[in-house]
Design a protein around this motif. Structure first.
Motif, short mmCIF file in Angstrom:
data_model
loop_
_atom_site.label_atom_id
_atom_site.label_comp_id
_atom_site.label_asym_id
_atom_site.label_seq_id
_atom_site.Cartn_x
_atom_site.Cartn_y
_atom_site.Cartn_z
N LEU A 1 12.37 36.61 72.16
CA LEU A 1 13.54 37.21 72.80
C LEU A 1 13.30 37.45 74.29
O LEU A 1 14.16 37.16 75.12
N ALA A 2 12.12 37.93 74.64
CA ALA A 2 11.78 38.14 76.05
C ALA A 2 11.79 36.81 76.81
O ALA A 2 12.31 36.74 77.93
N ALA A 3 11.24 35.76 76.21
CA ALA A 3 11.25 34.44 76.85
C ALA A 3 12.68 33.93 77.04
O ALA A 3 13.02 33.37 78.09
N GLN A 4 13.55 34.16 76.04
CA GLN A 4 14.94 33.74 76.15
C GLN A 4 15.65 34.48 77.30
O GLN A 4 16.40 33.87 78.07
N LEU A 5 15.42 35.77 77.40
CA LEU A 5 16.08 36.54 78.46
C LEU A 5 15.57 36.16 79.84
O LEU A 5 16.35 36.09 80.80
N ILE A 6 14.28 35.88 79.96
CA ILE A 6 13.73 35.44 81.25
C ILE A 6 14.29 34.08 81.63
O ILE A 6 14.69 33.85 82.78
N LEU A 7 14.38 33.17 80.67
CA LEU A 7 14.94 31.84 80.94
C LEU A 7 16.42 31.94 81.31
O LEU A 7 16.89 31.26 82.23
N LEU B 1 33.42 21.61 81.37
CA LEU B 1 31.97 21.77 81.27
C LEU B 1 31.58 23.23 81.14
O LEU B 1 30.74 23.59 80.32
N ALA B 2 32.23 24.09 81.92
CA ALA B 2 31.94 25.52 81.85
C ALA B 2 32.29 26.08 80.48
O ALA B 2 31.55 26.89 79.91
N LEU B 3 33.43 25.63 79.91
CA LEU B 3 33.83 26.09 78.59
C LEU B 3 32.86 25.59 77.52
O LEU B 3 32.50 26.34 76.60
N ALA B 4 32.43 24.34 77.63
CA ALA B 4 31.46 23.79 76.67
C ALA B 4 30.15 24.59 76.71
O ALA B 4 29.57 24.89 75.66
N LEU B 5 29.70 24.93 77.89
CA LEU B 5 28.47 25.73 78.01
C LEU B 5 28.67 27.16 77.51
O LEU B 5 27.72 27.79 77.05
N ALA B 6 29.90 27.66 77.58
CA ALA B 6 30.18 29.01 77.08
C ALA B 6 30.25 29.04 75.56
O ALA B 6 29.89 30.04 74.93
N VAL B 7 30.70 27.95 74.93
CA VAL B 7 30.86 27.89 73.48
C VAL B 7 29.54 27.53 72.79
O VAL B 7 29.33 27.88 71.62
N LEU B 8 28.64 26.91 73.48
CA LEU B 8 27.37 26.47 72.90
C LEU B 8 26.59 27.58 72.20
O LEU B 8 26.09 27.36 71.09
N PRO B 9 26.47 28.80 72.75
CA PRO B 9 25.75 29.85 72.01
C PRO B 9 26.39 30.21 70.68
O PRO B 9 25.71 30.54 69.73
N VAL C 1 17.37 34.51 67.98
CA VAL C 1 18.66 34.00 68.47
C VAL C 1 19.76 35.02 68.21
O VAL C 1 20.62 35.27 69.07
N GLY C 2 19.74 35.64 67.03
CA GLY C 2 20.74 36.65 66.72
C GLY C 2 20.68 37.83 67.67
O GLY C 2 21.71 38.27 68.21
N LEU C 3 19.48 38.34 67.91
CA LEU C 3 19.34 39.45 68.86
C LEU C 3 19.71 39.03 70.28
O LEU C 3 20.33 39.79 71.02
N TYR C 4 19.32 37.81 70.66
CA TYR C 4 19.63 37.31 72.00
C TYR C 4 21.15 37.26 72.22
O TYR C 4 21.65 37.70 73.25
N LEU C 5 21.88 36.70 71.26
CA LEU C 5 23.33 36.61 71.41
C LEU C 5 23.99 37.98 71.41
O LEU C 5 24.96 38.20 72.13
N ASP C 6 23.45 38.91 70.62
CA ASP C 6 23.98 40.28 70.65
C ASP C 6 23.80 40.92 72.02
O ASP C 6 24.72 41.53 72.56
N ILE C 7 22.61 40.77 72.59
CA ILE C 7 22.34 41.35 73.91
C ILE C 7 23.18 40.66 74.98
O ILE C 7 23.75 41.32 75.86
#
Length: 191
Positions: free
Chosen positions: A63-69, A93-101, A167-173
């Motif tokens: 999770l820390a690595a995901q947040l730093i990235l 493109l912006a919408l596609a990148l927003a829906v990806l998570p 991934v679950g915690l990352y998306l929640d944060i």
């Protein structure tokens, strides 16, 4: 962690150790990161607790690595003028990148439906007060998701599900952060 020399018996076999030396050896073998030898939650064995603590550390490391990235990519996107202009002129493109998570979170469909509901409310043109109210409700929902996913991390996930747990915690944060940004933006537009 104690070195192997400290963990060896202090007296040869057949001899008694002084009680204070025994306490010193036992105290040096306690892993402080594992909660001073206590179990993570009542009802599990010490071995299970040690495995669960290792699992929790692994998930929070990822999770820390995901947040730093995420921070690095966000800074690059904002500070690089060409990339910023490309995303500004290409809404697809912006919408596609927003829906990806959200696509990455498909195994957790119950979380996904509330995320899409709250995120969908953001795209509806509402007044600043409505955005602030829905943003506040969204912040409460995502805070609840963080609590639920943390409890799942401790009690429900198997040891092989560390990627999905992180991934679950990352998306929640991330969603909590975005709803707070929307609240701040609506407050700024009021002024």
């Amino acid at each position: 962690m104690a070195s192997t020399a400290e963990m060896q018996p202090l007296a040869p076999a057949g001899y008694r150790r002084a009680p204070e030396m025994k306490e010193k050896v036992e105290a040096s073998m306690v892993d402080l990161e594992a909660g001073n030898g206590e179990t993570l939650y009542p009802g599990i064995s010490r071995g299970e607790s040690a495995l669960r603590w290792g699992f929790v550390r692994k998930v929070y490391g990822i999770l820390a690595a995901q947040l730093i990235l995420t921070t690095a990519v966000s800074a690059l996107t904002v500070l690089h003028p060409t990339l910023n202009a490309t995303l500004s002129t290409s809404p697809g493109l912006a919408l596609a990148l927003a829906v990806l998570p959200f696509i990455c979170k498909l195994p957790h469909l119950s979380d996904l439906m509330l995320c899409l509901t709250v995120s969908g409310l953001i795209f509806i043109p509402l007044g600043p007060v409505s955005v602030a109210v829905f943003g506040g409700l969204g912040a409460l929902v995502f805070s609840g998701f963080i609590l639920y996913d943390t409890e799942s991390l401790i009690k429900r996930h198997t040891y092989d599900e560390y990627i999905w747990a992180s991934v679950g915690l990352y998306l929640d944060i991330l969603n909590l952060f975005l709803t707070i940004l929307n609240i701040l933006r609506s407050m700024q537009s009021d002024n």
